[in-house]
Design a protein around this motif. Structure first.
Motif, PDB file in Angstrom:
ATOM      1  N   PHE A  24     127.070 -58.022  34.465  1.00  0.00           N
ATOM      2  CA  PHE A  24     127.047 -56.855  35.355  1.00  0.00           C
ATOM      3  C   PHE A  24     126.824 -55.570  34.570  1.00  0.00           C
ATOM      4  CE2 PHE A  24     129.932 -53.967  38.065  1.00  0.00           C
ATOM      5  CZ  PHE A  24     128.866 -53.506  38.816  1.00  0.00           C
ATOM      6  N   TYR A  25     127.602 -55.368  33.508  1.00  0.00           N
ATOM      7  CA  TYR A  25     127.472 -54.158  32.686  1.00  0.00           C
ATOM      8  C   TYR A  25     126.094 -54.099  32.033  1.00  0.00           C
ATOM      9  CZ  TYR A  25     132.460 -52.910  32.947  1.00  0.00           C
ATOM     10  OH  TYR A  25     133.701 -52.519  33.354  1.00  0.00           O
ATOM     11  N   ASN A  26     125.659 -55.239  31.584  1.00  0.00           N
ATOM     12  CA  ASN A  26     124.338 -55.335  30.954  1.00  0.00           C
ATOM     13  C   ASN A  26     123.269 -54.810  31.894  1.00  0.00           C
ATOM     14  OD1 ASN A  26     121.707 -56.506  30.520  1.00  0.00           O
ATOM     15  ND2 ASN A  26     122.607 -57.895  29.011  1.00  0.00           N
ATOM     16  N   ASP A  27     123.223 -55.366  33.084  1.00  0.00           N
ATOM     17  CA  ASP A  27     122.137 -55.017  33.994  1.00  0.00           C
ATOM     18  C   ASP A  27     122.317 -53.624  34.593  1.00  0.00           C
ATOM     19  OD1 ASP A  27     119.645 -55.971  35.099  1.00  0.00           O
ATOM     20  OD2 ASP A  27     120.642 -55.882  37.049  1.00  0.00           O
ATOM     21  N   PHE A  28     123.553 -53.220  34.843  1.00  0.00           N
ATOM     22  CA  PHE A  28     123.789 -51.895  35.427  1.00  0.00           C
ATOM     23  C   PHE A  28     123.269 -50.809  34.491  1.00  0.00           C
ATOM     24  CE2 PHE A  28     127.187 -49.524  38.188  1.00  0.00           C
ATOM     25  CZ  PHE A  28     126.217 -48.622  38.589  1.00  0.00           C
ATOM     26  N   HIS A  29     123.637 -50.911  33.231  1.00  0.00           N
ATOM     27  CA  HIS A  29     123.158 -49.903  32.282  1.00  0.00           C
ATOM     28  C   HIS A  29     121.634 -49.911  32.190  1.00  0.00           C
ATOM     29  CE1 HIS A  29     122.860 -47.271  28.833  1.00  0.00           C
ATOM     30  NE2 HIS A  29     122.180 -48.198  28.198  1.00  0.00           N
ATOM     31  N   ALA A  30     121.074 -51.102  32.153  1.00  0.00           N
ATOM     32  CA  ALA A  30     119.608 -51.219  32.085  1.00  0.00           C
ATOM     33  C   ALA A  30     118.959 -50.595  33.318  1.00  0.00           C
ATOM     34  CB  ALA A  30     119.207 -52.686  31.947  1.00  0.00           C
ATOM     35  N   GLN A  31     119.569 -50.790  34.469  1.00  0.00           N
ATOM     36  CA  GLN A  31     119.044 -50.204  35.701  1.00  0.00           C
ATOM     37  C   GLN A  31     119.078 -48.673  35.624  1.00  0.00           C
ATOM     38  OE1 GLN A  31     117.694 -51.924  38.065  1.00  0.00           O
ATOM     39  NE2 GLN A  31     118.573 -53.972  37.968  1.00  0.00           N
ATOM     40  N   LEU A  32     120.180 -48.140  35.105  1.00  0.00           N
ATOM     41  CA  LEU A  32     120.311 -46.681  35.005  1.00  0.00           C
ATOM     42  C   LEU A  32     119.248 -46.101  34.078  1.00  0.00           C
ATOM     43  CD1 LEU A  32     124.203 -46.382  34.854  1.00  0.00           C
ATOM     44  CD2 LEU A  32     122.715 -45.624  36.717  1.00  0.00           C
ATOM     45  N   VAL A  33     118.981 -46.795  32.975  1.00  0.00           N
ATOM     46  CA  VAL A  33     117.952 -46.327  32.048  1.00  0.00           C
ATOM     47  C   VAL A  33     116.586 -46.377  32.723  1.00  0.00           C
ATOM     48  CG1 VAL A  33     116.728 -46.827  29.897  1.00  0.00           C
ATOM     49  CG2 VAL A  33     119.221 -46.963  29.978  1.00  0.00           C
TER      50      VAL A  33
END
Length: 218
Positions: A183-192
DNA sequence: GACCAGGCACATC
DNA sequence: GATGTGCATGGT
């Protein structure tokens, strides 16, 4: 209004728009950790050129990179910018890796998250974002990564205010969301991704922004 | 030719 | 403790 729910809905909307981002680009934990230093204030495209140089030169292992004279390392990573500073910073990281873990990432990976985070932060040239990128993306620890994009996107969505404060923003995520690596992995990637392509200064608000129709529901 | 990019450390007040 | 500055390439 609950922050966790709001953040969760933001993520769902990002996921629905962009799909899984499949981060971090990089084949090994070592590559991800080196990339984390090289990408400091630098476009990823330039980091890729530097990583390619290291691979082509046949020095892309902890031992070989550590043995490289500083000027030669700097030369190979030139495309990533700040090459003198980053050569020094990589050297500092490689020294920790060699000195305490015999150059073995698997040994380093046995350390508990908090202890490892402090060790990384103690390396000159590794700050909170670089350390957390290493922990989340290379070592798969549930640590939320904050960066300039995160702050920009959250500000624009009315979920954060200046000044940029890494620990405060990080706590916002980690205290209100499930602590889960994927979840953290993809959330941060989405924000970037959102920050990179849409949520930019000078660009009109995208349809994910509250002022342009988004009201907190996916 | 400006402006920006997946920061960080250090000097100075 | 807050604010300013150096580091540097390559794409838009």
């Amino acid at each position: 209004m609950e922050l966790g729910r709001e953040l969760g809905e933001l993520y769902q909307r990002l996921l629905g728009s962009f799909g899984h981002r499949n981060w971090w680009p990089g084949e090994t934990p070592f590559e991800i950790m080196v990339g984390a230093v090289l990408t400091q204030n630098t476009a990823w495209l330039n980091v890729e050129k530097a990583l390619a140089n290291l691979k082509e030169a046949g020095v892309f292992t902890p031992a070989k990179m550590a043995a490289l004279p500083r000027e030669e390392l700097a030369k190979l990573i030139t495309p990533a910018g700040y090459y003198n500073v980053k050569a020094q910073r990589l050297g500092n990281f490689l020294a920790l890796l060699a000195g305490k873990y015999r150059g073995r990432i698997p040994s380093l990976a046995k350390r508990p998250t908090q202890a490892l985070r402090e060790e990384l932060l103690a390396v000159n040239g590794i700050g909170p974002e670089t350390a957390d990128c290493m922990l989340l993306y290379a070592l798969e620890r549930p640590v939320f990564v904050i960066d300039a994009y995160t702050f920009r996107v959250l500000s624009r969505h009315g979920l954060a205010r200046a000044p940029y404060d890494y620990p405060v923003l990080q706590a916002m995520f980690m205290e209100n969301l499930e602590q889960n690596v994927e979840f953290y992995n993809d959330f941060h990637a989405q924000l970037v991704h959102l920050g990179h392509h849409f949520c930019k200064r000078g660009k009109p608000l995208c349809d994910l922004c509250p002022a342009n129709g988004w009201r907190g529901r996916p």
